[in-house]
Design a protein around this motif. Structure first.
Motif, PDB file in Angstrom:
ATOM      1  N   GLN A 158      15.453  -2.425  -7.662  1.00 52.42           N
ATOM      2  CA  GLN A 158      13.997  -1.426  -9.227  1.00 52.42           C
ATOM      3  C   GLN A 158      13.427  -2.354  -9.716  1.00 52.42           C
ATOM      4  OE1 GLN A 158      14.980   1.893 -10.288  1.00 52.42           O
ATOM      5  NE2 GLN A 158      12.863   1.829 -11.330  1.00 52.42           N
ATOM      6  N   VAL A 159      12.334  -1.499  -9.040  1.00 55.77           N
ATOM      7  CA  VAL A 159      10.704  -2.539  -9.689  1.00 55.77           C
ATOM      8  C   VAL A 159      10.641  -1.966 -11.459  1.00 55.77           C
ATOM      9  CG1 VAL A 159       8.227  -2.548  -9.224  1.00 55.77           C
ATOM     10  CG2 VAL A 159       9.960  -2.722  -7.813  1.00 55.77           C
ATOM     11  N   GLU A 219      -3.444  -6.005 -16.339  1.00 54.67           N
ATOM     12  CA  GLU A 219      -1.468  -6.392 -17.359  1.00 54.67           C
ATOM     13  C   GLU A 219      -0.455  -5.764 -17.115  1.00 54.67           C
ATOM     14  OE1 GLU A 219      -3.062  -4.289 -20.385  1.00 54.67           O
ATOM     15  OE2 GLU A 219      -4.241  -5.722 -21.391  1.00 54.67           O
ATOM     16  N   PHE A 220       0.560  -6.635 -16.823  1.00 54.42           N
ATOM     17  CA  PHE A 220       1.741  -6.264 -16.835  1.00 54.42           C
ATOM     18  C   PHE A 220       1.650  -4.117 -16.786  1.00 54.42           C
ATOM     19  CE2 PHE A 220       6.230  -4.841 -17.738  1.00 54.42           C
ATOM     20  CZ  PHE A 220       6.629  -5.457 -16.852  1.00 54.42           C
ATOM     21  N   GLU A 221       2.489  -4.041 -15.796  1.00 57.98           N
ATOM     22  CA  GLU A 221       3.104  -2.859 -16.140  1.00 57.98           C
ATOM     23  C   GLU A 221       4.079  -1.842 -15.487  1.00 57.98           C
ATOM     24  OE1 GLU A 221      -0.490   0.033 -13.499  1.00 57.98           O
ATOM     25  OE2 GLU A 221      -2.154  -0.484 -15.154  1.00 57.98           O
ATOM     26  N   TYR A 222       4.616  -1.234 -16.248  1.00 51.56           N
ATOM     27  CA  TYR A 222       5.582  -0.746 -15.918  1.00 51.56           C
ATOM     28  C   TYR A 222       5.758  -0.095 -14.540  1.00 51.56           C
ATOM     29  CZ  TYR A 222       8.295  -2.340 -20.142  1.00 51.56           C
ATOM     30  OH  TYR A 222       8.390  -2.972 -21.348  1.00 51.56           O
ATOM     31  N   GLY A 223       7.019  -0.156 -13.719  1.00 58.56           N
ATOM     32  CA  GLY A 223       6.871   0.277 -12.667  1.00 58.56           C
ATOM     33  C   GLY A 223       7.228   2.426 -12.654  1.00 58.56           C
ATOM     34  N   SER A 224       6.049   2.406 -12.194  1.00 55.24           N
ATOM     35  CA  SER A 224       6.844   4.195 -12.023  1.00 55.24           C
ATOM     36  C   SER A 224       6.789   4.635 -10.346  1.00 55.24           C
ATOM     37  CB  SER A 224       5.379   5.296 -13.073  1.00 55.24           C
ATOM     38  OG  SER A 224       4.190   4.583 -12.050  1.00 55.24           O
ATOM     39  N   LYS A 225       6.494   6.202 -10.559  1.00 54.86           N
ATOM     40  CA  LYS A 225       6.824   6.707  -9.289  1.00 54.86           C
ATOM     41  C   LYS A 225       5.523   6.474  -8.000  1.00 54.86           C
ATOM     42  CE  LYS A 225      10.928   9.961 -10.098  1.00 54.86           C
ATOM     43  NZ  LYS A 225      10.703  11.560  -9.813  1.00 54.86           N
ATOM     44  N   SER A 226       3.766   6.166  -9.148  1.00 57.04           N
ATOM     45  CA  SER A 226       3.320   6.756  -9.243  1.00 57.04           C
ATOM     46  C   SER A 226       2.035   4.841  -8.489  1.00 57.04           C
ATOM     47  CB  SER A 226       2.084   7.354  -9.688  1.00 57.04           C
ATOM     48  OG  SER A 226       2.020   6.398 -11.141  1.00 57.04           O
ATOM     49  N   THR A 227       2.636   3.920  -8.700  1.00 55.24           N
ATOM     50  CA  THR A 227       2.705   2.284  -8.862  1.00 55.24           C
ATOM     51  C   THR A 227       2.884   2.246  -7.361  1.00 55.24           C
ATOM     52  OG1 THR A 227       3.566   2.262 -10.742  1.00 55.24           O
ATOM     53  CG2 THR A 227       3.237   0.387  -9.411  1.00 55.24           C
ATOM     54  N   VAL A 228       1.166   1.602  -6.803  1.00 56.95           N
ATOM     55  CA  VAL A 228       0.917   1.428  -5.771  1.00 56.95           C
ATOM     56  C   VAL A 228       1.462   0.221  -5.654  1.00 56.95           C
ATOM     57  CG1 VAL A 228      -0.424   1.649  -3.004  1.00 56.95           C
ATOM     58  CG2 VAL A 228      -0.480   3.773  -5.455  1.00 56.95           C
ATOM     59  N   LYS A 257      11.105   4.452  -2.293  1.00 60.56           N
ATOM     60  CA  LYS A 257      12.811   4.285  -2.361  1.00 60.56           C
ATOM     61  C   LYS A 257      13.403   3.734  -2.379  1.00 60.56           C
ATOM     62  CE  LYS A 257      12.165   9.131  -0.781  1.00 60.56           C
ATOM     63  NZ  LYS A 257      12.511  10.509  -0.051  1.00 60.56           N
ATOM     64  N   LEU A 258      12.950   2.203  -3.250  1.00 58.89           N
ATOM     65  CA  LEU A 258      13.336   0.510  -2.434  1.00 58.89           C
ATOM     66  C   LEU A 258      15.234   1.060  -3.775  1.00 58.89           C
ATOM     67  CD1 LEU A 258      10.642  -1.595  -3.950  1.00 58.89           C
ATOM     68  CD2 LEU A 258      11.440  -0.468  -1.582  1.00 58.89           C
ATOM     69  N   ARG A 259      15.385   1.640  -4.700  1.00 55.50           N
ATOM     70  CA  ARG A 259      16.758   1.941  -4.676  1.00 55.50           C
ATOM     71  C   ARG A 259      17.796   2.572  -3.833  1.00 55.50           C
ATOM     72  NH1 ARG A 259      17.770   4.516 -10.900  1.00 55.50           N
ATOM     73  NH2 ARG A 259      17.454   2.715 -11.140  1.00 55.50           N
ATOM     74  N   ASP A 260      17.343   3.364  -3.368  1.00 55.19           N
ATOM     75  CA  ASP A 260      18.499   4.362  -2.081  1.00 55.19           C
ATOM     76  C   ASP A 260      18.298   3.253  -1.553  1.00 55.19           C
ATOM     77  OD1 ASP A 260      18.606   6.353  -3.834  1.00 55.19           O
ATOM     78  OD2 ASP A 260      16.823   7.112  -3.202  1.00 55.19           O
ATOM     79  N   ASN A 282       0.659  -1.204   0.103  1.00 54.41           N
ATOM     80  CA  ASN A 282       0.088  -0.363  -0.142  1.00 54.41           C
ATOM     81  C   ASN A 282       0.376   1.178   0.170  1.00 54.41           C
ATOM     82  OD1 ASN A 282      -2.550  -1.430  -0.027  1.00 54.41           O
ATOM     83  ND2 ASN A 282      -1.997  -1.787   2.157  1.00 54.41           N
ATOM     84  N   PHE A 283       2.406   1.530  -0.408  1.00 58.59           N
ATOM     85  CA  PHE A 283       2.744   2.630  -0.844  1.00 58.59           C
ATOM     86  C   PHE A 283       3.341   2.821  -2.766  1.00 58.59           C
ATOM     87  CE2 PHE A 283       3.538   1.234   3.694  1.00 58.59           C
ATOM     88  CZ  PHE A 283       3.673   2.638   4.430  1.00 58.59           C
ATOM     89  N   SER A 284       3.235   3.746  -2.517  1.00 62.79           N
ATOM     90  CA  SER A 284       3.804   3.885  -3.933  1.00 62.79           C
ATOM     91  C   SER A 284       5.502   4.245  -3.854  1.00 62.79           C
ATOM     92  CB  SER A 284       3.771   5.110  -4.561  1.00 62.79           C
ATOM     93  OG  SER A 284       4.243   6.045  -4.017  1.00 62.79           O
TER      94      SER A 284
END
Length: 221
Positions: A179-180, A189-198, A171-174, A164-166
């Motif tokens: 990288q998601v 459907e498959f969606e590329y990860g973006s900053k707004s992806t929860v 900030k998983l890379r940091d 339930n976090f975007s």
């Protein structure tokens, strides 16, 4: 040596044992142009109704010439039990200028020889499959692919702390050095990860990064 033809396409699969037949069948199902080469008449008869198959001995360079092997952009040498045959076939493919050669190996010494004569990629089917299963058993990882030394992609369930976090908030890379790449929701459907992806508990994640870092992330509760 034949020159590389930029118009070449398709995959030549030499050997219809368990590895070669599974690979050729999968390529055919993916609508990739494929031609299988097998010298055993029984195997040719078994697969001829499902695949384009030529009965020939690929250790003979004349056989490769007659079937137009140089017209393919890639070849997979699925012969592994006979080291001599594997080496001869790989050498013949190198001589005709095959752009990409994937060769099955059954030992590190076998692999060393194949690399020395010009194979571009070496495959250890049993050990590779074993490694993928080992990384998946009992953990969050559902699939594991080592793309290159130092970089791995996994399919996994999201750790509890990510629910339930975007991605911007996490900030998983940091934090973990991973990288998601994408997210798949149940029925979606498959969606590329973006900053707004929860991320949600029932999502499946495709995560990439250094193999050790990805494993540590996948082991989080």
């Amino acid at each position: 040596m034949a020159s590389n033809d930029t118009t070449a396409s398709g995959v030549l699969v030499v050997g219809l044992g368990r590895f070669g037949s599974a690979l050729a069948d999968t390529l055919d199902a993916m609508d990739v142009e494929v031609l299988a080469v097998e010298r055993d008449g029984d195997l040719v008869e078994r697969w001829s109704k499902r695949l384009p198959v030529v009965q020939a001995d690929a250790t003979d360079p004349r056989a490769l010439e007659q079937m137009g092997a140089e017209e393919f952009s890639a070849a997979v040498v699925g012969v592994g039990t006979s080291l001599e045959a594997s080496v001869l076939i790989t050498g013949n493919l190198v001589d005709i200028g095959m752009q990409e050669i994937w060769a099955k190996a059954i030992s590190t010494e076998h692999a060393r020889i194949l690399r020395r004569i010009g194979a571009h990629h070496i495959v250890f089917p049993e050990s590779d499959a074993g490694a993928r299963v080992a990384h998946s058993v009992g953990g969050r990882m559902l699939d594991y692919i080592e793309i290159d030394e130092g970089f791995t992609i996994v399919k996994m369930r999201p750790p509890l702390e990510t629910h339930n976090f975007s991605l911007a908030e996490l900030k998983l890379r940091d934090k973990y050095g991973v990288q998601v790449i994408g997210v798949m929701s149940p029925g979606g459907e498959f969606e590329y990860g973006s900053k707004s992806t929860v991320l949600h508990a029932d999502d499946l994640l495709v995560v990439g990064g250094d193999g050790d870092l990805v494993e540590r992330f996948a082991q989080r509760p």
